[in-house]
Design an enzyme around this catalytic site. Sequence first.
Site, PDB file in Angstrom:
ATOM      1  N   CYS A   2      43.395  21.453  38.996  1.00 31.58           N
ATOM      2  CA  CYS A   2      42.538  21.304  40.177  1.00 31.58           C
ATOM      3  C   CYS A   2      41.198  21.963  39.883  1.00 31.58           C
ATOM      4  CB  CYS A   2      43.183  22.003  41.357  1.00 31.58           C
ATOM      5  SG  CYS A   2      44.882  21.479  41.627  1.00 31.58           S
ATOM      6  N   ARG A  27      38.354  17.120  37.505  1.00 34.08           N
ATOM      7  CA  ARG A  27      39.546  17.931  37.240  1.00 34.08           C
ATOM      8  C   ARG A  27      40.708  17.523  38.125  1.00 34.08           C
ATOM      9  NH1 ARG A  27      38.338  22.905  34.677  1.00 34.08           N
ATOM     10  NH2 ARG A  27      40.187  23.800  35.594  1.00 34.08           N
ATOM     11  N   TRP A  74      44.711  18.103  42.204  1.00 31.91           N
ATOM     12  CA  TRP A  74      45.571  17.190  41.436  1.00 31.91           C
ATOM     13  C   TRP A  74      46.980  17.672  41.746  1.00 31.91           C
ATOM     14  CZ3 TRP A  74      48.664  17.850  36.797  1.00 31.91           C
ATOM     15  CH2 TRP A  74      49.117  16.644  36.254  1.00 31.91           C
ATOM     16  N   ASN A 100      44.725  26.959  41.730  1.00 32.02           N
ATOM     17  CA  ASN A 100      44.896  25.994  40.644  1.00 32.02           C
ATOM     18  C   ASN A 100      46.028  26.538  39.785  1.00 32.02           C
ATOM     19  OD1 ASN A 100      44.695  24.190  38.563  1.00 32.02           O
ATOM     20  ND2 ASN A 100      42.846  25.084  37.670  1.00 32.02           N
ATOM     21  N   GLY A 101      47.165  25.849  39.768  1.00 35.20           N
ATOM     22  CA  GLY A 101      48.296  26.332  38.970  1.00 35.20           C
ATOM     23  C   GLY A 101      49.607  26.007  39.659  1.00 35.20           C
ATOM     24  N   GLU A 479      45.291   5.508  19.874  1.00 34.13           N
ATOM     25  CA  GLU A 479      44.224   5.960  20.779  1.00 34.13           C
ATOM     26  C   GLU A 479      43.642   4.792  21.560  1.00 34.13           C
ATOM     27  OE1 GLU A 479      43.190   8.467  22.116  1.00 34.13           O
ATOM     28  OE2 GLU A 479      41.109   8.078  22.721  1.00 34.13           O
ATOM     29  N   LYS A 483      43.518   4.619  25.634  1.00 32.04           N
ATOM     30  CA  LYS A 483      42.293   4.369  26.405  1.00 32.04           C
ATOM     31  C   LYS A 483      42.509   3.243  27.398  1.00 32.04           C
ATOM     32  CE  LYS A 483      40.502   7.285  26.035  1.00 32.04           C
ATOM     33  NZ  LYS A 483      41.192   8.310  25.328  1.00 32.04           N
ATOM     34  N   GLU A 486      45.107   4.151  30.283  1.00 36.84           N
ATOM     35  CA  GLU A 486      44.799   5.228  31.240  1.00 36.84           C
ATOM     36  C   GLU A 486      43.634   4.879  32.164  1.00 36.84           C
ATOM     37  OE1 GLU A 486      43.480   9.046  29.892  1.00 36.84           O
ATOM     38  OE2 GLU A 486      42.575   8.238  28.118  1.00 36.84           O
ATOM     39  N   HIS A 502      59.676  -4.818  13.380  1.00 38.73           N
ATOM     40  CA  HIS A 502      60.987  -4.185  13.647  1.00 38.73           C
ATOM     41  C   HIS A 502      61.227  -4.068  15.135  1.00 38.73           C
ATOM     42  CE1 HIS A 502      61.427  -3.220   9.405  1.00 38.73           C
ATOM     43  NE2 HIS A 502      60.141  -2.878   9.426  1.00 38.73           N
ATOM     44  N   LYS A 601      41.327  15.638  34.144  1.00 38.07           N
ATOM     45  CA  LYS A 601      40.632  15.779  32.873  1.00 38.07           C
ATOM     46  C   LYS A 601      41.349  16.723  31.929  1.00 38.07           C
ATOM     47  CE  LYS A 601      37.581  15.299  29.742  1.00 38.07           C
ATOM     48  NZ  LYS A 601      37.695  14.103  28.913  1.00 38.07           N
TER      49      LYS A 601
HETATM   50  C1  AGP Z   1      42.683  11.421  26.896  1.00 40.21           C
HETATM   51  O1  AGP Z   1      41.836  10.339  27.249  1.00 40.21           O
HETATM   52  C2  AGP Z   1      43.372  12.016  28.100  1.00 40.21           C
HETATM   53  N1  AGP Z   1      42.443  12.358  29.104  1.00 40.21           N
HETATM   54  C3  AGP Z   1      44.345  13.123  27.741  1.00 40.21           C
HETATM   55  O2  AGP Z   1      45.343  12.561  26.936  1.00 40.21           O
HETATM   56  C4  AGP Z   1      43.765  14.334  26.995  1.00 40.21           C
HETATM   57  O3  AGP Z   1      43.374  13.974  25.695  1.00 40.21           O
HETATM   58  C5  AGP Z   1      44.866  15.405  26.889  1.00 40.21           C
HETATM   59  O4  AGP Z   1      45.197  15.816  28.185  1.00 40.21           O
HETATM   60  C6  AGP Z   1      44.471  16.614  26.049  1.00 40.21           C
HETATM   61  O5  AGP Z   1      43.374  17.262  26.626  1.00 40.21           O
HETATM   62  P1  AGP Z   1      42.622  18.412  25.767  1.00 40.21           P
HETATM   63  O6  AGP Z   1      42.049  17.749  24.559  1.00 40.21           O
HETATM   64  O7  AGP Z   1      41.566  18.931  26.702  1.00 40.21           O
HETATM   65  O8  AGP Z   1      43.626  19.438  25.404  1.00 40.21           O
END
Ligand code: AGP
Length: 606
Positions: A2, A27, A74, A100-101, A479, A483, A486, A502, A601
């Site tokens: 958060c 966040r 979040w 936050n936590g 990757e 992308k 997500e 396979h 994020k």
């Molecule tokens: C990547 O697009 C995502 N937002 C997510 O997988 C991110 O890479 C992951 O949470 C790791 O974050 P960090 O690099 O800040 O540790």
Amino acid sequence: MCGIVGYIGHKNATSILLDGLKRLEYRGYDSAGVALLENGDFRVFKEKGKIVEVEKLLSKKKIHSSIGIAHTRWATHGEPSKINAHPHLSFDKRIALVHNGIIENYRILKKNLQSKGFQSISDTDSEVLANLISYYYQNDLEEAVRRALKDINGTYGILVMAKDNPNMIIGARHGSPIVVGIGEKEMFVASDVSAIVTYTKSVIYLDDNEIVAVTQNEYRTTSLSAYTVEKDIQEIDWDIDDITKGGFDHYMLKEIHEQVDTVQNAFRGRLNWDEATAKLGGIPEEVFLTTERVIITACGTSYYSALVGEYLLEELAEIPTEVEYASEFRYRSPIIKKGTVVFVISQSGETADTLAALREAKRKGSKVYGITNVVGSTIARETDGGVYTHAGPEIGVASTKAFTSQITILLLIALSFARRRRMSHQRGLEILRNLVNLPHSIKQILENSNKLKQLAKKHAKSSNMLFLGRHINYPVALEGALKLKEISYIHAEGYPAAEMKHGPIALIDENMPVIVIATDSNILEKVISNIQEVKARKGRVIAIATEGNHSIQELCEDVFYVPKVLDIVSPILNVIPLQLFAYYVAVERGCEVDQPRNLAKSVTVE
Ligand code: AGP
């Protein structure tokens, strides 16, 4: 994860808090709220949904307050709703808190407090903490917070106000970041500096188990055991322009385009042409000379850059390398013997699983080095050293420029190892030359973005997609799939190209777009065979190929060309068309590109 922000000073707090929340929205954004102290009473405004909903509430009010706390959520405990949104007031309305936590023992605390007359009206663990603080609160807010925090297990970054004390905000952290901004007759407290940098560049960072008491003119940091803790004031080295969209429709698109500069920033000042190697001051020389085995641990996109690092370290430096998901590494009793070095990769430097993996590696006696993007982040501060990516703030939830910067740093690290072992001076120079030409090649790819926009329109209605790559570009396929899924919510999987037969080949039909990384390499012919296998089953192949490879057009429905570059450096280029493709598909589908549903994020909870 958060976002929290607090203000105490001589200005009207409302606009500062709302501005701060907007800077932190990346966040987490399923609900938001603001608590202000006005004439000895709390005025709380909170709503489900985006911060703009809270802004609408406040626009109808004239609040005169120069102290407040705010939160963008979040959800961890309790679904996104107005009642679960922060700030939370204690049952007796004496305490206001944002958190936050995760409080792991909140149920037992909730039960005990209910027996003492403190009822909860939400489903959240955070409200329990507000009640607990009120339970301990006589007339010393800092002491009440200290006593309450000793009762809880879990993680927190909190801000607390007391109704009868309009001159103080208490902050505390354990596992979730807290930074204090020092102004002129005003103070700011937030989850990260993006909420503060508009107002001041002088900040202090709390460490775990520290509390800060903030008034308009000063701050005092102490440990949970009430010992005074001296903190160095740090100066932020970027400004608000770095976190605005700069004319782009989305932060993500801006950050994709920034890669012309950010890849350069990653290697700027770190190239040693005389020795044909890299200069990485954050990693001791002995590490490059004595390391016998490397473990790299990370999450998400950072995990995929770590996978590229495995190819780089083993191929260039012949060092046995393993890559582990941080969330797995931390619980599987990893074997770490003398000669093993651990690297952690994290853009935010706050990912809970990666931080826990770092601590586990250190507990096992290993030195740990970080590749992070946020100066002063928890991971950066807890490692034994490392290398900053210098990519600037990455606001888009989908990581883009951080990925290419991480790979650039991993290439420099692999080169540093390799040139102290068996790599020739000439090979080292060849890699450096390819590296310094990358920004120009990236620019060329970006100039052809329109082709990707057209491809995205063509495939935006697909339900599934496959991404295939081999060798050092297999992690790039992973990757690319991440992308797409997500930000566009299309199901996508990345696979080693040869592995497709396979099992996943059963998925191939005329409705399945298959993006294949088919750039020049010594196994290109193998990739071509895989393309033919897909084509034979009516799959719709989109190839990422090297300029000049015209024959591949006969096999594929579409080809996107990238400039020729050493295969070992190609992941930094090849990911860019995949980033743009995912971006334009998400835009075509009307998705919230910068704030995809359910995501945050940086995941600072386990
Ligand atoms: C990547 O697009 C995502 N937002 C997510 O997988 C991110 O890479 C992951 O949470 C790791 O974050 P960090 O690099 O800040 O540790």
